[in-house]
Design a protein around this motif. Structure first.
Motif, mmCIF file in Angstrom:
data_model
loop_
_atom_site.group_PDB
_atom_site.id
_atom_site.type_symbol
_atom_site.label_atom_id
_atom_site.label_comp_id
_atom_site.label_asym_id
_atom_site.label_seq_id
_atom_site.Cartn_x
_atom_site.Cartn_y
_atom_site.Cartn_z
ATOM 1 N N LEU A 1 13.666 -59.367 -104.276
ATOM 2 C CA LEU A 1 14.835 -59.020 -105.879
ATOM 3 C C LEU A 1 15.467 -59.079 -105.487
ATOM 4 O O LEU A 1 16.457 -58.404 -105.050
ATOM 5 C CB LEU A 1 13.637 -57.641 -105.875
ATOM 6 N N PHE A 2 16.264 -60.472 -106.975
ATOM 7 C CA PHE A 2 17.393 -60.263 -107.025
ATOM 8 C C PHE A 2 18.062 -59.769 -108.423
ATOM 9 O O PHE A 2 17.320 -60.294 -109.298
ATOM 10 C CB PHE A 2 18.217 -61.983 -106.624
ATOM 11 N N LEU A 3 18.729 -59.141 -109.076
ATOM 12 C CA LEU A 3 19.002 -58.170 -109.992
ATOM 13 C C LEU A 3 20.088 -58.823 -110.031
ATOM 14 O O LEU A 3 21.124 -58.948 -109.525
ATOM 15 C CB LEU A 3 19.162 -56.977 -109.859
ATOM 16 N N ILE A 4 19.909 -59.049 -112.005
ATOM 17 C CA ILE A 4 21.670 -59.039 -112.101
ATOM 18 C C ILE A 4 22.005 -58.320 -113.293
ATOM 19 O O ILE A 4 20.988 -58.012 -114.463
ATOM 20 C CB ILE A 4 20.953 -61.052 -113.098
ATOM 21 N N TYR A 5 23.456 -58.054 -113.656
ATOM 22 C CA TYR A 5 23.048 -56.613 -114.779
ATOM 23 C C TYR A 5 23.570 -57.548 -115.235
ATOM 24 O O TYR A 5 24.529 -58.308 -115.201
ATOM 25 C CB TYR A 5 24.890 -55.700 -113.274
ATOM 26 N N VAL A 6 23.156 -56.819 -116.913
ATOM 27 C CA VAL A 6 23.755 -57.334 -117.721
ATOM 28 C C VAL A 6 23.730 -55.863 -118.905
ATOM 29 O O VAL A 6 22.666 -54.419 -118.640
ATOM 30 C CB VAL A 6 22.944 -58.075 -118.293
ATOM 31 N N THR A 7 24.247 -56.251 -120.025
ATOM 32 C CA THR A 7 24.347 -54.967 -120.936
ATOM 33 C C THR A 7 23.474 -55.606 -122.418
ATOM 34 O O THR A 7 22.834 -53.920 -122.635
ATOM 35 C CB THR A 7 25.873 -55.260 -122.131
ATOM 36 N N ALA B 1 28.636 -69.129 -116.812
ATOM 37 C CA ALA B 1 28.236 -67.754 -116.954
ATOM 38 C C ALA B 1 27.721 -67.196 -117.477
ATOM 39 O O ALA B 1 27.262 -68.152 -119.162
ATOM 40 C CB ALA B 1 30.275 -66.495 -117.639
ATOM 41 N N ASP B 2 26.991 -66.256 -117.326
ATOM 42 C CA ASP B 2 25.942 -65.946 -118.771
ATOM 43 C C ASP B 2 26.986 -64.955 -119.637
ATOM 44 O O ASP B 2 28.482 -64.784 -119.989
ATOM 45 C CB ASP B 2 24.686 -64.752 -118.025
ATOM 46 N N PRO B 3 26.101 -64.033 -121.130
ATOM 47 C CA PRO B 3 26.967 -63.587 -121.600
ATOM 48 C C PRO B 3 27.573 -61.704 -121.151
ATOM 49 O O PRO B 3 28.811 -62.202 -122.023
ATOM 50 C CB PRO B 3 25.688 -62.900 -122.495
ATOM 51 N N ARG C 1 29.694 -56.206 -114.606
ATOM 52 C CA ARG C 1 28.452 -56.887 -114.336
ATOM 53 C C ARG C 1 28.910 -58.354 -113.758
ATOM 54 O O ARG C 1 29.525 -59.018 -114.203
ATOM 55 C CB ARG C 1 27.507 -57.524 -115.981
ATOM 56 N N THR C 2 29.250 -58.531 -111.948
ATOM 57 C CA THR C 2 29.171 -59.073 -111.370
ATOM 58 C C THR C 2 28.424 -59.776 -110.340
ATOM 59 O O THR C 2 27.979 -58.727 -109.718
ATOM 60 C CB THR C 2 30.819 -59.287 -110.530
ATOM 61 N N SER C 3 27.827 -60.887 -110.688
ATOM 62 C CA SER C 3 26.890 -61.405 -109.623
ATOM 63 C C SER C 3 27.509 -62.582 -109.808
ATOM 64 O O SER C 3 27.727 -63.326 -110.350
ATOM 65 C CB SER C 3 25.284 -60.677 -109.644
ATOM 66 N N GLU C 4 26.897 -64.055 -109.318
ATOM 67 C CA GLU C 4 25.786 -65.321 -108.915
ATOM 68 C C GLU C 4 25.022 -65.649 -108.419
ATOM 69 O O GLU C 4 24.844 -64.993 -107.392
ATOM 70 C CB GLU C 4 27.315 -65.484 -107.970
ATOM 71 N N LEU C 5 24.178 -66.212 -109.449
ATOM 72 C CA LEU C 5 23.463 -66.365 -109.011
ATOM 73 C C LEU C 5 23.382 -68.178 -108.691
ATOM 74 O O LEU C 5 23.583 -68.751 -109.503
ATOM 75 C CB LEU C 5 22.180 -66.429 -110.730
ATOM 76 N N GLY C 6 22.388 -68.635 -107.719
ATOM 77 C CA GLY C 6 22.387 -69.421 -106.910
ATOM 78 C C GLY C 6 21.772 -70.797 -107.506
ATOM 79 O O GLY C 6 19.761 -70.187 -107.636
#
Length: 121
Positions: A6-12, A108-110, A63-68
């Motif tokens: 499970l890999f979480l991407i923090y978003v607003t 980059a995402d939003p 909100r900082t992560s990197e998805l590959g």
């Protein structure tokens, strides 16, 4: 031994980000809740959008992560993905370039989370 699945991407804004990732990756989430939306990327492996606790969600929260995304094929596959994504209006952080591991670019995402595309290792 257990392996991460499970890999979480923090978003607003989970709803907005769900639309962004659904369109970008051309896939639908497994389920949708107000603050958590998982996407199955392989059997038993998820990446999920997560806003955190409802009382802790503010635009000021980093909100900082990197998805590959590793693509099979030559550098042409990376360049084709770049062309398709820029046509969708993504925010480009790093244009395609050659790196030690092959051709790559970053968007980059939003929320400013990074998405790196590169060839399969």
């Amino acid at each position: 031994m257990a392996t991460p699945n499970l890999f979480l991407i923090y978003v607003t804004d989970v709803q907005h980000s769900t639309g962004f990732y659904s369109d970008l990756f051309e896939m639908e989430p497994v389920m949708v809740t107000p603050r958590y939306v998982p996407f199955e990327v392989a059997p038993g492996v998820l990446f999920a959008l997560w806003s955190g606790r409802s009382d802790g969600v503010t635009p000021a929260t980093p909100r900082t992560s990197e998805l590959g995304l590793m693509l099979p094929g030559s550098s042409d596959a990376v360049d084709s993905c770049y062309a398709a994504w820029t046509a969708k209006g993504v925010t480009v952080v790093e244009e395609p370039r050659d790196e030690v591991f092959g051709r790559t670019f970053v968007v980059a995402d939003p929320d400013g989370n990074l998405i790196r595309v590169s060839p399969t290792d």
